[in-house]
Scaffold this active site. Structure first.
Site, mmCIF file in Angstrom:
data_model
loop_
_atom_site.group_PDB
_atom_site.id
_atom_site.type_symbol
_atom_site.label_atom_id
_atom_site.label_comp_id
_atom_site.label_asym_id
_atom_site.label_seq_id
_atom_site.Cartn_x
_atom_site.Cartn_y
_atom_site.Cartn_z
ATOM 1 N N GLU A 70 -12.284 -10.320 3.033
ATOM 2 C CA GLU A 70 -13.335 -10.533 2.045
ATOM 3 C C GLU A 70 -14.299 -11.621 2.524
ATOM 4 O OE1 GLU A 70 -13.252 -8.918 -0.943
ATOM 5 O OE2 GLU A 70 -11.299 -7.954 -0.623
ATOM 6 N N GLY B 278 -14.654 -5.373 7.628
ATOM 7 C CA GLY B 278 -14.225 -5.026 6.279
ATOM 8 C C GLY B 278 -12.738 -5.232 6.037
ATOM 9 N N LYS C 11 2.657 -10.111 -4.145
ATOM 10 C CA LYS C 11 3.499 -8.970 -3.795
ATOM 11 C C LYS C 11 4.965 -9.400 -3.694
ATOM 12 C CE LYS C 11 -0.411 -6.942 -1.330
ATOM 13 N NZ LYS C 11 -1.130 -6.975 -0.035
ATOM 14 N N ASP D 23 -2.226 -13.600 -1.822
ATOM 15 C CA ASP D 23 -2.038 -12.154 -1.970
ATOM 16 C C ASP D 23 -0.596 -11.774 -1.611
ATOM 17 O OD1 ASP D 23 -3.167 -9.278 -2.022
ATOM 18 O OD2 ASP D 23 -2.267 -9.441 -0.029
ATOM 19 N N GLY E 185 -6.313 -0.069 2.192
ATOM 20 C CA GLY E 185 -7.306 0.977 2.450
ATOM 21 C C GLY E 185 -7.235 2.040 1.371
ATOM 22 N N GLY F 182 0.801 -1.237 0.000
ATOM 23 C CA GLY F 182 0.000 0.000 0.000
ATOM 24 C C GLY F 182 0.820 1.267 0.000
#
Lengths: 437, 437
Positions: free
Chosen positions: A192, A189, A207, A203, A304, A136
């Site tokens: 998923e 949240g 990365k 995931d 986010g 992120g």
């Protein structure tokens, strides 16, 4: 003042909406920093009618992101659609081929097709920036691609998935089960509805594949990643880890060894006093060890809308500061044709410490049998704990072993031996220990 | 392949020698990453005869760095001389004026004359890169200047001096006195023969002044920094901090408040469980909090030849990847004439928690008198500990107070009151507490 930089944004979900908001509210400051205005001239999303709280009246709307990439008068195509195939891939290829720079947050796309895209970008002399695709808002791509020029990394590892770190943090802090924490993460949240992709490590693997290429100058090889998720981590593991001075984190690790480069994603014990062990909740962290600099650690928000938007806007600003005809270094640090083939180091040859938790019948001779299996595989033990299984009236005991450096091969052979001996009453648990400062 | 980038290096001490070594041994890899060779064409140092273990036979030698900056045929002038005035300043001005890019590790020069130099660089259309000037090999300049475009930082703080952190780390780990740890640091080369500049916080202040300008878009104002060193930190403070869940670090902090921007360097209590509290020894760390991204923390080697060389080479590589006519954003993030004047927030108005350690006569009423002084200054207390002074047969007691958020003004008034009451047997100790995640 130079001409405005014209942006087309495909995908107006949480991240896309945040990017539009920041580009709008920070327009004056961004102009000051970049020396030219950044203007959104086109957008694309599935549902035009949805209220996103954004004023897009002055912006050209495309229902089809590929049409935006092909037809809109833009300098930069910002891909926030997601997914390794389909519209995202097609649109990025179209944008690069049309001579637009591309900014993307799409790790799946890069892990699968990064080299193909980098080749087009190189040929076209445009930039392909993807800071938001890994960790992120943490500037790890820029650090590896630019700051660490001349450094040869020996290991890159990190907490790259906020969902897993949130679950493990709450399991440790509150003594809750994996299932309870996952349910809470879904409610809040942070996970998923189908959490498989996060909790099984896929995931993180996407990365890691990108970081490996940047760090080691190798071709991306996302299929050659050893993968273990966190769904089988129990309170027994977390409590035993704490007793021994460790904390459990899901790490992605890429490491140069004598046989090649290891890429592995698995639950890992890190020393409780290490910096990375203090990275809690949805926060991400990446550590890079190199020959010249030593160890660098970056931690911050890994997901986010705003954190991802921050990285996307940093990438856009870099393009805005550049001028026509300029290329800011190759996409993966070296030109694609100079990336070396990825030489996989097999997980069997992984060397390191191991945590082994065995649930056994409380019988005479069991401990001796376990010790024998370790010895015959040349496994030297740093600590040994034997205790009754908590809250359990049966005749079971727990044996916890922490090994000195040994190999995956030796540990698997030893544990298979213990299993064959017939003393186990439950599946053995094996967790790798990772050095961390 | 583009033309080589021609480098002139002034200063061949530890850092300069490391830069030459890395540029030489990593030449092929750097060429791959930058798309052109980086060639050292000129060097300058005081003593030509000294054996540095470097082959400089093919390189033009200048006894005078200013002559190198003016006369050598170079694209980049690398200033590793040090000092805010004299040769370093004159050479950098000459190099920029001659149209050369400049890379420098000189925090004193930038803290004193950064804006003047940035103005020349802007006018000349050349780059002035200085990643090595703050926190050594940690890419904090690039992060603030490039990655965080569009973010408005609210606070920047960090461990910016390895000498101080080494001393505080050893004091805590081994129970040694400040003087013992300082002597060891000197013996090991982590502290200068005259350590004043490090231990009184001046070095941290230089670095903080640069970070403040980048983070807040203000003109550099190195004189307006509140300064307290670590020489009066005792074992009593360190042990009390540990009991209360804190660790003492020398931090540089720049923070936006309602009255302006605080710049302060002082010993600080940070929560033991925070990430920055795990930054030990000579390692540095910088944390940036912004409106969009949230909190980002970077930690790594803050000094030493190789770590500094790593940052210098990253800066050189950025220039090598650029092409003539290109400028990669303004030196301090915004053009000099758009930097706003620095509006100082006075230390008296600083709001935060405080640790107060008082050594008092063991008499009835003393504690009540101390409590009264706190109350009359509206200071609310989070914890209060009263105990006998360790290993002390006299009639002394220690009172340790931790306050909730209050102001510097209130704390000073309360402590002055306690002092005036005549109960103290030693100088009161006051240490600010800093929020840290």
């Amino acid at each position: 003042m130079a001409d405005p930089l014209r942006i087309g944004i495909a995908g107006l979900g949480t991240v896309g909406a945040a990017v539009v908001k920041v580009l709008t509210t920070k327009a004056a400051e961004l102009t000051r920093q970049c020396g030219r205005p950044i203007e959104i001239t086109a957008v694309s999303a599935r549902d035009r009618a949805r209220d996103r709280g954004l004023d897009l009246s002055a912006v050209q709307w495309f229902d089809n992101p590929v049409a935006l990439a092909r037809e809109a008068e833009i300098d930069v195509f910002v891909e926030l659609i997601g997914g390794a195939e389909g519209a995202a891939r097609e649109a990025v290829i179209s944008a690069l081929s049309a001579g637009s720079h591309v900014v993307t947050a799409n790790k799946a796309l890069l892990a699968a097709h990064g080299l193909e895209l980098a080749e087009i970008a190189e040929r076209q002399g445009v930039l392909l920036n993807y800071e938001a695709a890994v960790a992120g808002g943490i500037p790890v791509i820029k650090t590896l691609r630019e700051s660490l020029a001349g450094n040869a990394p020996t290991r890159v590892f990190g907490i790259l998935n906020g969902t897993c770190n949130y679950i493990l943090t709450r399991m440790e802090a509150e003594g809750l089960s994996f299932d309870e924490c996952l349910a809470d993460a879904q409610r809040l949240g942070f996970a998923e509805a189908d959490p498989t992709f996060d909790i099984e490590g896929n995931d993180t693997a996407h990365k890691l594949a990108i970081l490996t290429s940047l760090a080691f100058g190798t071709r991306i090889s996302a299929e050659d990643i050893y993968l273990e998720g966190i769904s089988n981590i129990t309170q027994a593991d977390i409590r035993a880890a704490a007793d021994l001075g460790y904390r459990i984190k899901l790490l992605g690790v890429a490491q140069r060894t004598t046989t090649g480069i290891e890429q592995r994603v698995h639950p890992t014990m890190v020393p409780t006093a290490s910096v990375i062990a203090q990275v809690h909740g949805v926060t991400n962290a990446v550590s890079v060890e190199t020959d010249i600099l030593g160890e660098l650690l970056l931690s911050g928000p890994g997901a986010g809308g705003n954190a991802t938007a921050s990285a996307v806007i940093g990438d856009i600003a870099d393009i805005a500061k550049s001028r026509p005809g300029f290329q800011h270094g190759p996409v993966f640090g070296r030109p694609v044709n100079e990336l070396t083939p990825y030489q996989q180091a097999e997980i069997q040859s992984h060397a390191g410490g191991y945590f082994i938790r065995l649930t056994v019948h409380d019988r005479i001779g069991v401990f001796a049998a376990v010790a024998k299996r370790m010895a015959e595989n040349d496994i030297s033990l740093e600590s040994i704990v034997q205790r009754a299984v908590d809250g359990n009236g049966t005749d079971e005991k727990t044996i916890i072993l922490v090994t000195h450096e040994t190999t995956e091969f030796a540990v698997r052979k030893a544990v298979d031996g213990v299993t064959a001996d017939g003393h186990l009453t439950a599946k053995p648990q094996v967790i790798r220990i990772e050095r961390a400062a």
